[in-house]
Scaffold this motif. Structure first.
Motif, short mmCIF file in Angstrom:
data_model
loop_
_atom_site.label_atom_id
_atom_site.label_comp_id
_atom_site.label_asym_id
_atom_site.label_seq_id
_atom_site.Cartn_x
_atom_site.Cartn_y
_atom_site.Cartn_z
N LEU A 250 22.90 -8.02 -53.78
CA LEU A 250 22.40 -9.29 -54.52
C LEU A 250 22.81 -8.67 -56.08
N MET A 251 22.12 -7.72 -56.30
CA MET A 251 21.98 -7.01 -57.87
C MET A 251 23.37 -6.94 -58.14
N LEU A 253 26.10 -8.38 -57.20
CA LEU A 253 27.02 -9.33 -57.37
C LEU A 253 26.58 -10.04 -58.68
N VAL A 254 25.64 -10.00 -59.27
CA VAL A 254 24.91 -10.53 -60.38
C VAL A 254 25.47 -9.78 -61.56
N ASN A 255 25.05 -8.49 -61.56
CA ASN A 255 25.25 -7.65 -62.66
C ASN A 255 25.35 -6.14 -62.26
N PRO A 272 17.47 -10.72 -60.27
CA PRO A 272 17.78 -11.82 -61.15
C PRO A 272 17.12 -12.97 -60.61
N GLU A 273 17.54 -14.16 -61.61
CA GLU A 273 17.00 -15.53 -61.21
C GLU A 273 17.61 -16.10 -60.10
N LYS A 276 21.26 -17.48 -60.71
CA LYS A 276 22.16 -16.79 -60.67
C LYS A 276 22.60 -16.23 -59.27
N ILE A 277 21.45 -15.74 -58.43
CA ILE A 277 21.48 -15.17 -57.33
C ILE A 277 22.63 -16.00 -56.29
N ALA A 280 26.12 -16.77 -57.25
CA ALA A 280 26.91 -15.71 -57.13
C ALA A 280 27.27 -15.29 -55.60
N TYR A 284 30.85 -15.30 -53.55
CA TYR A 284 31.30 -14.20 -53.03
C TYR A 284 31.93 -14.80 -51.40
#
Length: 284
Positions: A250-251, A253-255, A272-273, A276-277, A280, A284
């Motif tokens: 997950l992280m 994907l976001v950043n 992340p919030e 955003k998750i 994202a 995907y």
């Protein structure tokens, strides 16, 4: 994470999918004979709305709980449903669900923290606790069950998998929808899905109102086919694919971070919030 994140995303960041409705509105159904309308059949996940079925967060519940008021509220709720020709089945969670023990532990820790705040507040200030800390009495589920039975409402209990048994009951009995509060139900694609946390009863007009979740609007918002909702929930994490296991994905994907930063953040589980998750993962 997972179902909780998706439900939070719908409630807070997808307003087009949340429609205020009066469940008893005649516009919902077809006329049968003359001015009579066909009944609406709903399955209610009782454990997700005990605080609503209890009648709300009474300020003096710390002194023992207002059982008479609770029964009065349940009776009024049943009378309003009868007037609106709504047939209800109240489903209680009787499943042990060992695979969800981590979710249960997290909820219990949250309740313990609320109770600690309530005790401190009551001791220091001598006033009723804020409504945001409201915690239903431990035996409220059994009392609400008894109240509904006394009012002649069908009451059921799950044995193995609570969410799956609710949706199976809904489909197996050709019910019109479910009233609950979990992103898990999004994956099951119910006929209609209503919010149990936003359930309200108007005691003057005897109207039952809540929010209906329009899954077609969610699909459009995420540009994702409803057939992929189960995969979306899986990649967000659940009781099988645990948060620790999906956190790096997950992280990333976001950043996408450096290896050192990723390891540190995962250990702290600072993701992340939700806003955003979820998009994202959908992309995907």
């Amino acid at each position: 994470m997972g179902a909780h994140d998706l439900q939070e995303f719908i409630d807070k960041f997808c307003p087009n999918a949340c429609v205020n409705v009066n469940i008893g509105d005649p516009a919902w159904r077809r006329k049968v004979v003359g001015s009579q309308f066909e009944p609406i059949y709903l399955v209610i996940d009782a454990d997700s709305c005990l605080h609503r079925l209890y009648g709300g967060s009474y300020t003096d519940w710390v002194c023992g709980g207002q059982w008479n008021q609770m029964y009065h509220f349940v009776k009024c709720f049943c009378m309003a449903a009868e007037r609106a020709n709504i047939e209800m089945t109240i489903y209680f969670n009787g499943a042990l669900e060992k695979q969800r023990i981590q979710e249960w532990t997290k909820k219990q820790n949250t309740l313990k923290e609320n109770i600690r705040k309530i005790i401190n507040h009551t001791y220091k200030r001598g006033t009723p606790p804020p409504k945001v800390w409201f915690t239903p009495p431990a035996s409220v589920g059994h009392c609400i069950r008894t109240a509904f039975i006394a009012c002649g409402v069908q009451v059921c209990q799950s044995f193995k998998d609570h969410h799956r048994e609710i949706i199976a009951y809904c489909r197996g009995n050709a019910f019109h929808g479910i009233l609950a509060q979990s992103g898990d139900f999004v994956a099951f694609d119910p006929p209609m899905y209503f919010s149990s946390h936003l359930l309200k009863l108007s005691r003057h007009s005897y109207c039952i109102t809540t929010v209906q979740y329009q899954l077609s609007a969610l699909s459009k918002h995420l540009s994702l086919s409803p057939g992929l909702f189960p995969l979306l929930l899986t990649l967000l994490g659940n009781h099988i694919l645990l948060p620790d296991e999906v956190a790096p994905f997950l992280m990333g994907l976001v950043n996408p971070p450096t290896h050192e930063k990723l390891e540190t953040t995962i250990n702290k589980l600072v993701l992340p919030e939700v806003s955003k998750i979820v998009p994202a993962v959908a992309d995907y």
